[in-house]
Design a protein around this motif. Sequence first.
Motif, PDB file in Angstrom:
ATOM      1  N   GLY A  30     -20.958   9.050  -2.028  1.00 13.82           N
ATOM      2  CA  GLY A  30     -20.769   7.618  -2.227  1.00 13.82           C
ATOM      3  C   GLY A  30     -19.681   7.293  -3.225  1.00 13.82           C
ATOM      4  O   GLY A  30     -18.828   6.429  -2.973  1.00 13.82           O
ATOM      5  N   VAL A  31     -19.681   8.002  -4.352  1.00 14.88           N
ATOM      6  CA  VAL A  31     -18.680   7.748  -5.384  1.00 14.88           C
ATOM      7  C   VAL A  31     -17.281   8.080  -4.879  1.00 14.88           C
ATOM      8  O   VAL A  31     -16.331   7.305  -5.068  1.00 14.88           O
ATOM      9  N   GLY A  32     -17.141   9.238  -4.208  1.00 13.93           N
ATOM     10  CA  GLY A  32     -15.835   9.636  -3.704  1.00 13.93           C
ATOM     11  C   GLY A  32     -15.295   8.655  -2.669  1.00 13.93           C
ATOM     12  O   GLY A  32     -14.122   8.249  -2.726  1.00 13.93           O
ATOM     13  N   TRP A  33     -16.153   8.283  -1.740  1.00  8.06           N
ATOM     14  CA  TRP A  33     -15.712   7.385  -0.675  1.00  8.06           C
ATOM     15  C   TRP A  33     -15.359   6.000  -1.232  1.00  8.06           C
ATOM     16  O   TRP A  33     -14.328   5.420  -0.893  1.00  8.06           O
ATOM     17  N   GLN A  34     -16.214   5.479  -2.115  1.00  7.47           N
ATOM     18  CA  GLN A  34     -15.958   4.142  -2.637  1.00  7.47           C
ATOM     19  C   GLN A  34     -14.732   4.120  -3.544  1.00  7.47           C
ATOM     20  O   GLN A  34     -13.953   3.162  -3.512  1.00  7.47           O
ATOM     21  N   MET A  35     -14.545   5.181  -4.340  1.00  8.36           N
ATOM     22  CA  MET A  35     -13.362   5.233  -5.193  1.00  8.36           C
ATOM     23  C   MET A  35     -12.085   5.224  -4.354  1.00  8.36           C
ATOM     24  O   MET A  35     -11.108   4.538  -4.677  1.00  8.36           O
ATOM     25  N   TYR A  36     -12.088   5.974  -3.256  1.00  2.16           N
ATOM     26  CA  TYR A  36     -10.889   6.014  -2.408  1.00  2.16           C
ATOM     27  C   TYR A  36     -10.668   4.662  -1.721  1.00  2.16           C
ATOM     28  O   TYR A  36      -9.526   4.236  -1.536  1.00  2.16           O
ATOM     29  N   GLU A  37     -11.760   3.983  -1.358  1.00  5.95           N
ATOM     30  CA  GLU A  37     -11.628   2.651  -0.771  1.00  5.95           C
ATOM     31  C   GLU A  37     -11.035   1.666  -1.772  1.00  5.95           C
ATOM     32  O   GLU A  37     -10.242   0.795  -1.413  1.00  5.95           O
ATOM     33  N   LEU A  38     -11.422   1.816  -3.040  1.00  5.46           N
ATOM     34  CA  LEU A  38     -10.945   0.896  -4.069  1.00  5.46           C
ATOM     35  C   LEU A  38      -9.502   1.161  -4.473  1.00  5.46           C
ATOM     36  O   LEU A  38      -8.752   0.225  -4.782  1.00  5.46           O
ATOM     37  N   THR A  39      -9.103   2.439  -4.508  1.00  8.29           N
ATOM     38  CA  THR A  39      -7.791   2.795  -5.071  1.00  8.29           C
ATOM     39  C   THR A  39      -6.798   3.348  -4.057  1.00  8.29           C
ATOM     40  O   THR A  39      -5.591   3.298  -4.295  1.00  8.29           O
ATOM     41  N   ASN A  40      -7.307   3.936  -2.980  1.00  3.06           N
ATOM     42  CA  ASN A  40      -6.460   4.619  -2.002  1.00  3.06           C
ATOM     43  C   ASN A  40      -5.588   5.685  -2.670  1.00  3.06           C
ATOM     44  O   ASN A  40      -4.453   5.934  -2.280  1.00  3.06           O
ATOM     45  N   SER A  41      -6.163   6.329  -3.706  1.00  6.83           N
ATOM     46  CA  SER A  41      -5.401   7.296  -4.504  1.00  6.83           C
ATOM     47  C   SER A  41      -6.138   8.629  -4.589  1.00  6.83           C
ATOM     48  O   SER A  41      -7.263   8.675  -5.115  1.00  6.83           O
ATOM     49  N   PRO A  42      -5.526   9.723  -4.109  1.00  6.76           N
ATOM     50  CA  PRO A  42      -6.141  11.042  -4.285  1.00  6.76           C
ATOM     51  C   PRO A  42      -6.300  11.413  -5.757  1.00  6.76           C
ATOM     52  O   PRO A  42      -7.249  12.097  -6.133  1.00  6.76           O
TER      53      PRO A  42
END
Length: 403
Positions: A30-42
Amino acid sequence: MSPLFKNHNFVHYWVGQIASSFAFQMLSVGVGWQMYELTNSPLALGLVGLAQFLPQLLLTLVVGHVADRYNRRLICVCTRLSMALTVGILAFGNISDTISAQMIYFCAAMLGVARAFEMPANQAILPNLVPSDMLSRVMSAIASAREICVIAGPALGGLIYLLGPTTLYLASMSCFLIACGIMFFLHYNFSVKGKTPINLEHLLGGFSFIRGNKVILGSISLDMFAVLLGGATALLPIVAKDILHTGPWGLGLLRCAPALGALLMSIYLARRPLEHSVGKIMFAAVAVFGVATILFGLSESLLLSMFSLVLLGASDMISVVIRSTLVQLETPDEMRGRVSAANSIFIGSSNQLGEFESGVTAAWFGVVPAIVIGGVGTIAIVGIWMYLFPHLVQRNKLEEAND
């Protein structure tokens, strides 16, 4: 029924571990997916991992002392409760629509602090719950549960995430609360043997003890360098796409393969614990780990790559069970917290640095040479360590008097 599962204390501990592991595995998705949705940054994804790891590194000396001085059961209860509350913050952030990358970083750091205190206490309490002659079976049973969670947890988390991040965070929080409640009712007699003064020598006691005990030093450093050099799994996305020419489904199979091998081996070891020649078996297992790494690096077939990764996971599990059991048996109870904290840093750092090493060598020499070099290096480490630690090679049983 196995005698192990007739021990009610162990069953409580084991179920609590499963609940906690499921909570963390689901949360990671959840954290990984939501962080990428928020930032679009690896890079943001990497910083989440760093936010969790840094507190564990910085608090190493403190958490070991706490685990040796205070009630380990209550430490685990408090840390799991704090993890549940931290995940509750993420759930509230989604409910109130105030979730942000900064909030996730903060919660990741808080989880890192809680896990830093939990890990040494959680490991050090084990020998107080079961007889020493059952410790090897215990380590295998716990490893089995962990690998099941590693395989099933992310999948379950991904399915729950379809209902929304709030639902996933609430599910993770519930699992942490269950794990907290189970640990609260665990029967554990706490006692401290003397009150040693708190000074730098005391705080560094775990590292000093490891350095002075050749069996523990040899087993920990062998595992550390093997993982450091043989970190081929960090390159799985590149292997799947550019060498095996498969899609995300193939990458998923490759990621599951080491955990599957580890799970099967841990189940076997729980039923048939190692009784003789444990030193030679550990060195042989690490050598097989190196051979499996080379085979994976040279493979151009998905099936062969999966087989080598299953073999890699199985051989690594043998080494992990032997090392973990030796560390617990060789360490006096009053030092298990500090030694467990130091051990966690050694192994955690090797995982992080192993991924970095694989990336650097792949950039320098190419993916296939990097993996093969790592496997060859692992086998070389086995030979060097057999020369440096002959007492570990000759270790016959896990529990031996006056080694």
